[in-house]
Scaffold this active site. Structure first.
Site, PDB file in Angstrom:
ATOM      1  CE1 TYR A 104      -2.128  -5.475  11.291  1.00  0.00           C
ATOM      2  CE2 TYR A 104      -4.367  -6.211  10.841  1.00  0.00           C
ATOM      3  CZ  TYR A 104      -3.290  -5.392  10.554  1.00  0.00           C
ATOM      4  OH  TYR A 104      -3.389  -4.475   9.525  1.00  0.00           O
ATOM      5  CB  VAL A 150      -8.414 -13.995  -0.606  1.00  0.00           C
ATOM      6  CG1 VAL A 150      -9.273 -12.755  -0.653  1.00  0.00           C
ATOM      7  CG2 VAL A 150      -9.127 -15.138  -1.287  1.00  0.00           C
ATOM      8  CE  LYS A 167      -1.583  -1.655  11.779  1.00  0.00           C
ATOM      9  NZ  LYS A 167      -0.976  -0.561  11.019  1.00  0.00           N
ATOM     10  CB  ILE A 205      -0.957  -0.008   1.220  1.00  0.00           C
ATOM     11  CG1 ILE A 205      -1.862  -1.245   1.174  1.00  0.00           C
ATOM     12  CG2 ILE A 205      -1.786   1.272   1.263  1.00  0.00           C
ATOM     13  CD1 ILE A 205      -2.711  -1.474   2.411  1.00  0.00           C
ATOM     14  NE  ARG A 237      -9.166 -19.922   6.057  1.00  0.00           N
ATOM     15  CZ  ARG A 237      -8.424 -19.045   5.379  1.00  0.00           C
ATOM     16  NH1 ARG A 237      -7.134 -19.208   5.287  1.00  0.00           N
ATOM     17  NH2 ARG A 237      -8.980 -17.993   4.809  1.00  0.00           N
ATOM     18  CG  ASP A 287       9.926  -0.279   3.934  1.00  0.00           C
ATOM     19  OD1 ASP A 287      10.412  -1.342   4.360  1.00  0.00           O
ATOM     20  OD2 ASP A 287       8.769  -0.198   3.502  1.00  0.00           O
ATOM     21  CD  GLN A 322       2.782  -9.070  11.913  1.00  0.00           C
ATOM     22  OE1 GLN A 322       2.836  -9.636  10.811  1.00  0.00           O
ATOM     23  NE2 GLN A 322       1.702  -9.113  12.671  1.00  0.00           N
TER      24      GLN A 322
HETATM   25  P1  NAD Z   1       3.345  -4.524   3.567  1.00  0.00           P
HETATM   26  O1  NAD Z   1       3.951  -5.564   4.421  1.00  0.00           O
HETATM   27  O2  NAD Z   1       3.430  -4.662   2.092  1.00  0.00           O
HETATM   28  O3  NAD Z   1       3.918  -3.091   3.962  1.00  0.00           O
HETATM   29  C1  NAD Z   1       4.481  -2.784   5.209  1.00  0.00           C
HETATM   30  C2  NAD Z   1       5.797  -2.081   4.951  1.00  0.00           C
HETATM   31  O4  NAD Z   1       6.357  -1.654   6.194  1.00  0.00           O
HETATM   32  C3  NAD Z   1       6.839  -2.993   4.292  1.00  0.00           C
HETATM   33  O5  NAD Z   1       7.486  -2.316   3.231  1.00  0.00           O
HETATM   34  C4  NAD Z   1       7.820  -3.301   5.430  1.00  0.00           C
HETATM   35  O6  NAD Z   1       9.119  -3.562   4.952  1.00  0.00           O
HETATM   36  C5  NAD Z   1       7.707  -2.041   6.257  1.00  0.00           C
HETATM   37  N1  NAD Z   1       8.030  -2.215   7.674  1.00  0.00           N
HETATM   38  C6  NAD Z   1       7.523  -3.147   8.518  1.00  0.00           C
HETATM   39  N2  NAD Z   1       8.038  -2.987   9.751  1.00  0.00           N
HETATM   40  C7  NAD Z   1       8.893  -1.925   9.685  1.00  0.00           C
HETATM   41  C8  NAD Z   1       9.730  -1.281  10.636  1.00  0.00           C
HETATM   42  N3  NAD Z   1       9.783  -1.692  11.894  1.00  0.00           N
HETATM   43  N4  NAD Z   1      10.460  -0.231  10.228  1.00  0.00           N
HETATM   44  C9  NAD Z   1      10.416   0.198   8.933  1.00  0.00           C
HETATM   45  N5  NAD Z   1       9.644  -0.375   7.997  1.00  0.00           N
HETATM   46  C10 NAD Z   1       8.892  -1.432   8.369  1.00  0.00           C
HETATM   47  O7  NAD Z   1       1.828  -4.413   4.036  1.00  0.00           O
HETATM   48  P2  NAD Z   1       0.611  -3.546   3.462  1.00  0.00           P
HETATM   49  O8  NAD Z   1      -0.481  -4.491   3.151  1.00  0.00           O
HETATM   50  O9  NAD Z   1       1.072  -2.605   2.426  1.00  0.00           O
HETATM   51  O10 NAD Z   1       0.192  -2.735   4.771  1.00  0.00           O
HETATM   52  C11 NAD Z   1       0.409  -1.339   4.925  1.00  0.00           C
HETATM   53  C12 NAD Z   1      -0.392  -0.847   6.121  1.00  0.00           C
HETATM   54  O11 NAD Z   1      -1.788  -1.023   5.870  1.00  0.00           O
HETATM   55  C13 NAD Z   1      -0.093  -1.592   7.411  1.00  0.00           C
HETATM   56  O12 NAD Z   1      -0.029  -0.658   8.479  1.00  0.00           O
HETATM   57  C14 NAD Z   1      -1.282  -2.519   7.582  1.00  0.00           C
HETATM   58  O13 NAD Z   1      -1.518  -2.831   8.919  1.00  0.00           O
HETATM   59  C15 NAD Z   1      -2.392  -1.699   6.957  1.00  0.00           C
HETATM   60  N6  NAD Z   1      -3.536  -2.492   6.463  1.00  0.00           N
HETATM   61  C16 NAD Z   1      -3.376  -3.323   5.375  1.00  0.00           C
HETATM   62  C17 NAD Z   1      -4.500  -4.033   4.889  1.00  0.00           C
HETATM   63  C18 NAD Z   1      -4.408  -4.932   3.669  1.00  0.00           C
HETATM   64  O14 NAD Z   1      -5.440  -5.477   3.250  1.00  0.00           O
HETATM   65  N7  NAD Z   1      -3.242  -5.112   3.060  1.00  0.00           N
HETATM   66  C19 NAD Z   1      -5.739  -3.904   5.520  1.00  0.00           C
HETATM   67  C20 NAD Z   1      -5.832  -3.079   6.625  1.00  0.00           C
HETATM   68  C21 NAD Z   1      -4.739  -2.349   7.072  1.00  0.00           C
END
Ligand code: NAD
Length: 310
Positions: A139, A182, A143, A12, A263, A31, A74
Site C-alpha cells: 500500500y 481503530v 502510494k 474522507i 502484533r 466513485d 485501495q
Molecule cells: P474509503 O475506502 O472510504 O474511500 C475510497 C473511495 O474510493 C471509496 O468510496 C471507493 O468506493 C472509491 N474507489 C476505490 N477504488 C475506486 C476505483 N477504482 N474507481 C472509483 N472509485 C474507487 O477510504 P478513505 O479512508 O476515505 O481513503 C481515502 C483516501 O485517503 C485514499 O486514497 C487513502 O489511501 C487515503 N488515506 C486514508 C487514510 C485513513 O486513515 N483513512 C490515511 C492515509 C491516507
C-alpha cells in the site's frame, strides 16, 4: 469553479465533498462504490458510478473540471499484502489514468491523497516531509509510486499538484471493519456493549487527525501549497490508552479492553510534523482529540439508533 472528487462516496472523500460545497465550489463525484456509499453524497451533487481505471475521458469532456481531488484508492494495508497487483492497478494505474485525463482536459491542479505509510518505520520523530521513504507495505509502496508519477506529470505537462500525506484519519462514516480505523472499531464495540481488543501495552502512539480537518486541508490545497508535498496530521502523539480513557469519559462508562499480544510489524510510535502544511496551506487542524471523538461517538450512536429503528 468546478471540482471533481474521485472516491467522493468514501469516508474522507465525502467530507471533502461537503467542505467544497460549503466553500461554494461546484462538485462532481466519481466513485465505483467498491467501499463507498451513495448515501454519503449530498443529493444535489452530480455522481458518476465509474471506475477511475477505465475510460474517464467522456466524463472529463462533459464536466470540464477546474480541479481534481483524487481520493479513490485501495486503502487497506493488510489487503495490499494479499493482492499487491490490485494496489498497483488501483493506486498507480488508477492515478496515472486520472493524471492523463487531467492533462488532456486542461485541469488546473490535482490534489492527491497520500499517506504516512510512504515513510515506513520512522527513523526519527516527528516525521517531516524530508524523512526517508521506506514503505513496509505494498500500500505504502503504491502510494509512493503514485506520488512519483505526479512529479513526472508536473515536470513534463506542467500539471500543478499538492500531495497530502495523511496521518491516521478518524471520524464519522469511517468503516469500522477497516484496520486503519481503530477509533471506529473501539466505538462500535462500546456501542454494542462489548469490550474492545487492545494489542500490546496500549502505549503505542499514532497521530490521529479528525476527518473534517483533512477535508479542510484539501480545500485549502486548491488555492495554496502548489507543487508541495505536505504532512496532514496534528503533530501530537496519542497513545491507544489515551484514546480508551477519553472514550470512557465521553461515554461515561469504564472500558476494560481485552488484552492481546502486540502484533508483529506494528509501528511503536508515529507522529507527523505539520509545520509545512500550516505554512503552505494556511491551514491548521482545529478539532482537539476530545472534540473529534465526541462528534464521532455521537455519529455512531445516531447510526446505531437508526439501525435499531430499521
Ligand atoms: P474509503 O475506502 O472510504 O474511500 C475510497 C473511495 O474510493 C471509496 O468510496 C471507493 O468506493 C472509491 N474507489 C476505490 N477504488 C475506486 C476505483 N477504482 N474507481 C472509483 N472509485 C474507487 O477510504 P478513505 O479512508 O476515505 O481513503 C481515502 C483516501 O485517503 C485514499 O486514497 C487513502 O489511501 C487515503 N488515506 C486514508 C487514510 C485513513 O486513515 N483513512 C490515511 C492515509 C491516507
Amino acid at each position: 469553479m468546478k471540482v471533481l472528487v474521485t472516491g467522493g462516496a468514501g469516508f474522507i472523500g465525502s467530507h471533502i465533498v461537503e467542505a467544497l460545497v460549503d466553500s461554494q465550489y461546484e462538485v462532481v463525484v466519481v466513485d465505483n462504490l467498491v467501499t463507498g456509499h451513495l448515501k454519503n453524497i449530498p443529493p444535489h451533487v452530480r455522481f458518476y458510478q465509474q471506475d477511475v481505471r477505465g475510460n474517464i475521458d467522456d466524463l472529463f469532456a462533459k464536466e470540464e473540471p477546474d480541479f481534481v481531488i483524487h481520493q479513490a484508492a485501495q486503502v487497506s494495508v493488510s489487503h495490499s499484502f494479499i493482492d499487491p497487483l490490485y494496489d498497483c492497478e488501483e493506486n498507480i494505474i488508477g492515478t496515472l489514468n486520472i493524471l492523463q485525463a487531467c492533462v488532456r482536459h486542461n485541469v488546473k491542479k490535482v490534489v492527491f491523497a497520500s499517506t504516512a505509510a510512504v515513510y515506513g518505520n520512522p527513523v526519527y520523530l516527528p516525521v517531516d516531509e524530508a524523512h526517508p521513504l521506506q514503505p513496509i507495505s505494498f500500500y505504502g509502496l503504491s502510494k509512493g509510486h503514485a506520488e512519483k508519477c505526479i512529479h513526472i506529470f508536473a515536470e513534463t505537462h506542467h500539471l500543478d499538484y499538492s500531495i497530502l500525506r495523511y496521518a491516521n484519519v478518524y471520524g464519522p462514516r469511517q468503516d469500522a471493519r477497516g484496520e486503519a480505523g481503530v477509533i471506529a472499531v473501539f466505538i462500535e464495540k462500546l456501542i454494542q456493549g462489548e469490550s474492545p481488543v487492545m494489542f500490546g501495552d496500549g502505549k503505542q502512539t499514532r497521530d490521529f487527525i479528525f476527518v473534517k480537518d483533512v477535508a479542510r486541508a484539501n480545500v485549502a490545497a486548491l488555492t495554496n501549497g502548489n507543487r508541495e508535498i505536505l504532512n496532514i496530521g496534528t503533530g501530537q502523539e496519542i497513545s491507544i490508552l489515551e484514546i480508551i480513557e477519553q472514550l470512557a469519559t465521553i461515554t461515561g462508562k469504564p472500558i476494560l479492553p481485552v488484552l492481546r499480544p502486540g502484533r508483529e510489524g506494528d509501528i511503536r510510535s508515529s507522529v507527523l510534523q505539520n509545520d509545512r502544511a500550516q505554512l503552505m496551506l494556511q491551514w491548521s487542524p482545529c478539532h482537539s482529540l476530545q472534540k473529534g471523538l465526541l462528534e464521532t461517538v455521537h455519529y455512531y450512536q445516531q447510526e446505531s439508533l437508526a439501525g435499531m429503528r430499521g
